[in-house]
Design a protein around this motif. Structure first.
Motif, PDB file in Angstrom:
ATOM      1  N   ILE A  35       0.834  -1.184   0.000  1.00  0.00           N
ATOM      2  CA  ILE A  35       0.000   0.000   0.000  1.00  0.00           C
ATOM      3  C   ILE A  35       0.871   1.237   0.000  1.00  0.00           C
ATOM      4  CG2 ILE A  35      -1.660   1.321   1.387  1.00  0.00           C
ATOM      5  CD1 ILE A  35      -2.922  -1.251   2.175  1.00  0.00           C
ATOM      6  N   VAL A  70      -0.298   7.830   1.197  1.00  0.00           N
ATOM      7  CA  VAL A  70      -1.201   8.851   0.678  1.00  0.00           C
ATOM      8  C   VAL A  70      -0.562  10.209   0.893  1.00  0.00           C
ATOM      9  CG1 VAL A  70      -3.469   9.927   0.977  1.00  0.00           C
ATOM     10  CG2 VAL A  70      -3.239   7.438   1.057  1.00  0.00           C
ATOM     11  N   ASP A 110     -11.485  11.083  -8.169  1.00  0.00           N
ATOM     12  CA  ASP A 110     -10.185  10.669  -7.661  1.00  0.00           C
ATOM     13  C   ASP A 110      -9.152  11.727  -8.041  1.00  0.00           C
ATOM     14  OD1 ASP A 110     -11.321   8.393  -6.690  1.00  0.00           O
ATOM     15  OD2 ASP A 110     -10.656   7.110  -8.332  1.00  0.00           O
ATOM     16  N   GLY A 117      -3.829   9.940  -4.007  1.00  0.00           N
ATOM     17  CA  GLY A 117      -4.619   8.966  -3.269  1.00  0.00           C
ATOM     18  C   GLY A 117      -5.819   9.528  -2.546  1.00  0.00           C
ATOM     19  N   TRP A 118      -6.331  10.683  -2.992  1.00  0.00           N
ATOM     20  CA  TRP A 118      -7.503  11.292  -2.362  1.00  0.00           C
ATOM     21  C   TRP A 118      -8.733  11.142  -3.235  1.00  0.00           C
ATOM     22  CZ3 TRP A 118      -7.668  13.295   2.510  1.00  0.00           C
ATOM     23  CH2 TRP A 118      -6.431  13.418   3.162  1.00  0.00           C
ATOM     24  N   ARG A 119      -9.873  10.944  -2.612  1.00  0.00           N
ATOM     25  CA  ARG A 119     -11.165  10.859  -3.313  1.00  0.00           C
ATOM     26  C   ARG A 119     -12.168  11.769  -2.616  1.00  0.00           C
ATOM     27  NH1 ARG A 119     -14.078   5.199  -4.847  1.00  0.00           N
ATOM     28  NH2 ARG A 119     -12.690   5.454  -6.651  1.00  0.00           N
ATOM     29  N   THR A 123      -9.526   8.639   1.621  1.00  0.00           N
ATOM     30  CA  THR A 123      -8.224   8.315   1.064  1.00  0.00           C
ATOM     31  C   THR A 123      -8.303   6.911   0.477  1.00  0.00           C
ATOM     32  OG1 THR A 123      -7.489   7.528   3.242  1.00  0.00           O
ATOM     33  CG2 THR A 123      -6.901   9.791   2.622  1.00  0.00           C
ATOM     34  N   LEU A 124      -7.461   6.673  -0.524  1.00  0.00           N
ATOM     35  CA  LEU A 124      -7.472   5.370  -1.201  1.00  0.00           C
ATOM     36  C   LEU A 124      -6.075   4.753  -1.162  1.00  0.00           C
ATOM     37  CD1 LEU A 124      -9.649   6.260  -4.333  1.00  0.00           C
ATOM     38  CD2 LEU A 124     -10.388   5.276  -2.151  1.00  0.00           C
ATOM     39  N   PRO A 125      -5.660   4.249  -0.003  1.00  0.00           N
ATOM     40  CA  PRO A 125      -4.310   3.692   0.106  1.00  0.00           C
ATOM     41  C   PRO A 125      -4.075   2.487  -0.788  1.00  0.00           C
ATOM     42  CG  PRO A 125      -5.604   3.176   2.055  1.00  0.00           C
ATOM     43  CD  PRO A 125      -6.388   4.179   1.266  1.00  0.00           C
ATOM     44  N   GLY A 182      -5.265   2.337  -3.816  1.00  0.00           N
ATOM     45  CA  GLY A 182      -5.350   2.810  -5.196  1.00  0.00           C
ATOM     46  C   GLY A 182      -6.779   2.836  -5.697  1.00  0.00           C
TER      47      GLY A 182
END
Length: 219
Positions: free
Chosen positions: A28, A31, A96, A100-102, A149-151, A153
């Motif tokens: 991972i 972020v 997105d 790594g932020w949404r 956050t999208l650690p 992906g």
């Protein structure tokens, strides 16, 4: 304070189990620090905010804040890639962003973007509304603006068909990011002790708006 996610394969496996993520990577990535987001609407107008709250408005991380701008138009706060999350009742929008932020936009009506579309900051996404494509509730037209956050992906975070109840609990618990302490469009948002409370402080002049409440979204 922004949390940085540096997690191992064990967490990746846990996220896959909890969220139903497909093909989460073995490692991972970290972020990036919180990005320079604008407000999700045009500055300079009157806005009502119902305050800072968790995705379901009752429990969990307070990663959401409701906005009702006077022009009823929701805009992208930063460049990114649109993903339409599909449910039986229709679609809702996520974007997105780099690092790594949404960001998420629930309750919108008249969605003007398409799945996979790249948008620039300020692009029109749709109108504030009361749409409930995946369930939930809404009182008064607004946008339910959320941070994640999208650690693992973005490719591993397809939330198509997930109910709002699932997104607001399991998904929020795994990847929801608190609004508290974040600066968005020159305003620092601070969560209150209770749901749907808090403050918005305009950093240029230290003007404080108690939430829920109205404020003029100055730059």
């Amino acid at each position: 304070m922004t949390k940085l996610h540096v997690r191992g394969a064990v967490l990746a496996a846990a996220m896959t189990a909890v969220l139903g993520l497909a093909a989460a990577p073995a490692a991972i990535a970290e972020v990036a620090p919180f990005p320079a987001l604008a407000l999700p609407f045009k500055a300079g107008q009157q806005v009502y905010s119902a305050g800072i709250h968790s995705d379901d408005g009752s429990t969990g991380v307070k990663n959401a804040v409701d906005f009702s701008p006077a022009d009823h138009t929701v805009r992208a706060p930063l460049a990114g890639t649109v993903h339409l999350q599909h449910c039986a009742g229709g679609d809702w929008v996520t974007i997105d962003h780099a690092g790594g932020w949404r960001t998420g936009y629930y309750h919108m009506e008249g969605i003007k973007v398409t799945d996979g579309e790249h948008v620039e900051a300020g692009a029109e996404l749709g109108s504030t509304g009361n749409a409930l494509p995946c369930g939930g509730s809404s009182t008064g037209a607004h946008v339910h603006f959320t941070l994640w956050t999208l650690p693992a992906g973005p490719a591993a975070a397809n939330w198509d068909g997930k109910s709002f109840a699932e997104v607001s609990t399991a998904v929020a618990a795994a990847v929801g990011e608190p609004v508290d302490g974040k600066t968005i469009g020159g305003w620092r948002f601070t969560a209150g002790a209770e749901q749907y409370t808090g403050t918005a402080t305009h950093l240029a002049d230290d003007a404080v708006t108690q939430l829920p409440g109205h404020f003029r979204a100055k730059l």
